[in-house]
Enzyme design. Structure first.
Site, PDB file in Angstrom:
ATOM      1  N   LYS A  49       0.999  -0.953   0.056  1.00  0.00           N
ATOM      2  CA  LYS A  49       0.551   0.487   0.406  1.00  0.00           C
ATOM      3  C   LYS A  49       0.652   1.447  -0.169  1.00  0.00           C
ATOM      4  O   LYS A  49       0.593   2.982   0.105  1.00  0.00           O
ATOM      5  CB  LYS A  49      -0.895   0.380   0.866  1.00  0.00           C
ATOM      6  CG  LYS A  49      -2.204  -0.799   0.983  1.00  0.00           C
ATOM      7  CD  LYS A  49      -2.918  -1.048   0.301  1.00  0.00           C
ATOM      8  CE  LYS A  49      -4.271  -1.822  -0.477  1.00  0.00           C
ATOM      9  NZ  LYS A  49      -4.772  -2.120  -1.794  1.00  0.00           N
ATOM     10  N   SER A 273      -2.461 -13.375   3.152  1.00  0.00           N
ATOM     11  CA  SER A 273      -2.476 -13.496   1.345  1.00  0.00           C
ATOM     12  C   SER A 273      -1.211 -13.884   0.674  1.00  0.00           C
ATOM     13  O   SER A 273      -1.611 -13.749  -0.370  1.00  0.00           O
ATOM     14  CB  SER A 273      -2.612 -11.669   1.562  1.00  0.00           C
ATOM     15  OG  SER A 273      -1.596 -11.381   1.770  1.00  0.00           O
TER      16      SER A 273
END
Ligand code: PMP
Length: 321
Positions: A49, A273
């Site tokens: 991010k 993830s």
């Protein structure tokens, strides 16, 4: 040189050089197919991010929509808020992170350490409640709201930066498969577009974590909550993307967590993830018609974000020590 260019030049950590993370070819014991993995957890705040935070804010500053001292507000269950908190600290902006109650205390503490404010919304309202509150705050305070779930610059950060990096790092002529779980969809949509721009005949693969639950007789639901960051149905970026050859690979959440533990023991200190993405990539290679397709995926964030979760709690190799 306009005034915003001058501001950018005064911030050495935000010079024109891009963020860069390694791309390594990973082949875990027990899985024959090598997968090219982009180590996004090595970005400065610990997740992929950082790319969208930096891209969206610096673009807004260049365009005069944001100036030193302005307030930025965003709703996120974690990684994006952490990345925005760091980017805002570096760019001389104020940041308010809106998150649903129940996010780990470590996340709140990291965001505060970067000098940002945290506002918690009722846990029962989920991320949707946090998004509503961020919108309200943006209106009330005239704050800049990046809107990661719908802002096309989320995908553009990956299209014009992450994908270009992959192409400059990979030791092959092309990429056949790009695999990612979807939160906002920015990674899957943007990297696929960037590879496509460069002439790769790439198939995007959505890695779908399936909730295997604890009771075998209960029907499994999709998009398991045991793989944080990967969620269903929130992203307008993904819903509106033109990915005609998109495929999905299902991975049970339990297997994804087990592979994540294997990745950790192999020297990749990543969150769940990454296990999801790696396993989906291995399966995508196995299902591909050509013999040795080139598959790329991302390891989005670091294991330290998950100390208080099942990734560590149920791990037999750590719970007895
Ligand atoms: N993994 C993790 C840990 C994430 O935080 C996210 C983003 N929320 C993703 C995967 C999915 O990335 P994207 O938002 O680009 O779809």
């Amino acid at each position: 040189m306009d005034s915003n260019t001058t501001i950018m030049n005064q911030l050495p950590q935000f010079s024109s050089s891009r963020l860069t993370t390694p791309l390594v070819c990973v082949s875990l014991p027990g899985y024959d197919s090598p997968v090219w993995c982009k180590l996004e957890y090595l970005n400065p705040s610990g997740s992929t991010k950082d790319r969208i935070a930096r891209y969206i804010l610096t673009k807004a500053m260049r365009q005069g929509e944001l100036s030193l001292g302005d307030v930025v507000v965003e709703a996120s269950s974690g990684s994006t808020s952490i990345a925005l908190a760091l980017a805002c600290a570096q760019l001389g902006l104020s940041f308010v992170a809106v998150m649903p109650e129940g996010v780990s205390n470590e996340r709140v503490m990291i965001i505060r350490a970067y000098g940002a404010d945290v506002e918690l919304t009722p846990g029962a309202d989920g991320i949707g409640g946090a998004i509503g509150r961020a919108q309200q705050l943006a209106t009330e305070r005239g704050a800049f709201w990046p809107q990661q779930f719908s802002n096309p610059d989320n995908a553009n950060a990956h299209r014009y930066e992450t994908a270009q990096e992959i192409l400059s790092q990979i030791a092959t002529d092309s990429v056949d498969l790009f695999v990612s779980g979807v939160g906002t969809g920015g990674t899957l949509v943007g990297v696929t577009q960037g590879l496509d721009d460069a002439g790769c005949d790439v198939t995007p693969i959505l890695a779908r974590p399936i909730d295997t639950g604890l009771m075998a007789d209960v029907e499994c639901s999709s998009f398991s909550g045991r793989i944080p960051g990967v969620v269903d149905g929130l992203s307008t970026i993904f819903a509106s993307a033109d990915l005609p050859n998109l495929k999905e690979i299902e991975v049970s959440d339990s297997e994804a967590i087990e592979v994540t533990r294997q990745l950790i023991r192999s020297g990749f200190p990543v969150g769940p993830s990454s296990g999801l993405n790696y396993l989906a990539a291995v399966r995508a290679i196995e299902q591909h018609p050509s013999p040795a397709p080139v598959a790329v995926t991302v390891f989005p964030d670091r294991m330290e974000r998950y100390f208080s979760t099942e990734l560590f709690a149920n791990n037999p190799t750590t719970s007895n020590s």
